[in-house]
Design an enzyme around this catalytic site. Structure first.
Site, mmCIF file in Angstrom:
data_model
loop_
_atom_site.group_PDB
_atom_site.id
_atom_site.type_symbol
_atom_site.label_atom_id
_atom_site.label_comp_id
_atom_site.label_asym_id
_atom_site.label_seq_id
_atom_site.Cartn_x
_atom_site.Cartn_y
_atom_site.Cartn_z
ATOM 1 N N CYS A 196 -15.142 12.728 -13.534
ATOM 2 C CA CYS A 196 -15.958 11.536 -13.319
ATOM 3 C C CYS A 196 -16.134 10.748 -14.624
ATOM 4 O O CYS A 196 -15.166 10.419 -15.294
ATOM 5 C CB CYS A 196 -17.290 11.964 -12.709
ATOM 6 S SG CYS A 196 -18.207 10.648 -11.888
ATOM 7 N N HIS A 197 -17.378 10.450 -15.023
ATOM 8 C CA HIS A 197 -17.614 9.695 -16.252
ATOM 9 C C HIS A 197 -17.325 10.523 -17.503
ATOM 10 O O HIS A 197 -17.325 9.983 -18.620
ATOM 11 C CB HIS A 197 -19.047 9.178 -16.298
ATOM 12 C CG HIS A 197 -19.328 8.109 -15.295
ATOM 13 N ND1 HIS A 197 -19.827 8.387 -14.043
ATOM 14 C CD2 HIS A 197 -19.158 6.755 -15.344
ATOM 15 C CE1 HIS A 197 -19.965 7.252 -13.365
ATOM 16 N NE2 HIS A 197 -19.567 6.255 -14.130
ATOM 17 N N GLU B 197 -18.153 2.506 -8.810
ATOM 18 C CA GLU B 197 -19.302 2.022 -9.569
ATOM 19 C C GLU B 197 -20.059 0.966 -8.759
ATOM 20 O O GLU B 197 -21.301 0.955 -8.718
ATOM 21 C CB GLU B 197 -18.819 1.425 -10.892
ATOM 22 C CG GLU B 197 -19.766 1.553 -12.053
ATOM 23 C CD GLU B 197 -19.891 2.971 -12.590
ATOM 24 O OE1 GLU B 197 -20.866 3.660 -12.186
ATOM 25 O OE2 GLU B 197 -19.068 3.373 -13.420
#
Length: 233
Positions: free
Chosen positions: A138-139, A169
């Site tokens: 993910c991030h 997002e």
């Protein structure tokens, strides 16, 4: 290179966004889903963060619906496990030779401290150049943005990668809160960004020893890919 049977997990220290008042932090399932897979495979794990100390949790990752996924609630109720997040190691205190792989968790907090951590950037480059597995979910892929190899080239240039996509997002209602577009930044560095057919589908990309997962639902599959690669060493 002798196997250590140990994996380093990196988490954020940032509890909030800068432009808006919403809280953020570690997305708990991105830690627990990976941990469960690696633990069953016989690996021990340590948790580190850029600043060390306490790790904030993204409140949305603690909703009943999210905690019900893949046993996260069981970990959340486990006092001994959750206490691991009360006093994490500082990245600068970590020894490369103690681990076989590194795994960067997500949660929006990492967008603010992972790319700002010179210690993390150096460690990631050293892991990769030492022939160890480098993985993110993910991030967590923000921790790849400023990593340069000893040649001066970005680690991800020419590599196939994924990470939280811009459509995700927008669907998460965070487009106005995040400091940059992760998907776009990865591509700017010359990475070959790939994405699942549908937002929030589990999706993992492997490019040699570099393993990246797109979103929270991909953490289990990232763990499985890391374990599979380490088993082949």
């Amino acid at each position: 290179m002798a196997r250590k049977n140990r994996i380093l997990i990196v988490v954020t220290n940032v509890p909030e966004y800068r432009k808006v008042g919403m809280r953020t932090g570690l997305w708990l399932g991105e830690l627990t889903h990976f941990w469960d897979v690696a633990e069953r495979a016989g690996f021990e794990m340590d948790i580190a963060s850029p600043a060390g100390g306490t790790v904030p949790l993204d409140p949305e990752s603690l909703s009943h619906e999210v905690l019900a996924e893949l046993g996260t609630e069981q970990r959340y109720r486990d006092r001994e496990f959750m206490d691991l997040l009360a006093d994490t190691k500082r990245i600068s205190e970590v020894g490369l030779d103690d681990y076989d792989a590194i795994y960067l968790t997500g949660g929006h907090g990492v967008m603010f401290d992972f790319p700002q951590s010179a210690d993390l950037e150096e460690l990631m480059a050293r892991f990769y150049e030492a022939g160890k597995v480098v993985s993110t979910v993910c991030h967590g892929a923000t921790g790849l943005l400023n990593v340069q190899l000893s040649s001066g080239e970005p680690l991800i240039r020419g590599k196939r990668v994924t990470g939280f996509s811009w459509p995700e997002e927008e669907l998460a209602n965070r487009a106005d809160a995040v400091p940059y577009n992760l998907q776009e930044e990865l591509a700017k560095l010359g990475a070959e960004y790939r994405t699942a057919d549908e937002p929030f589908d589990a999706y993992v990309v492997e490019d040699g020893r570099l393993i990246t997962g797109q979103n929270p639902g991909s953490a289990k599959a990232v763990g499985e890919a890391v374990v599979r690669q380490l088993a082949a060493v």
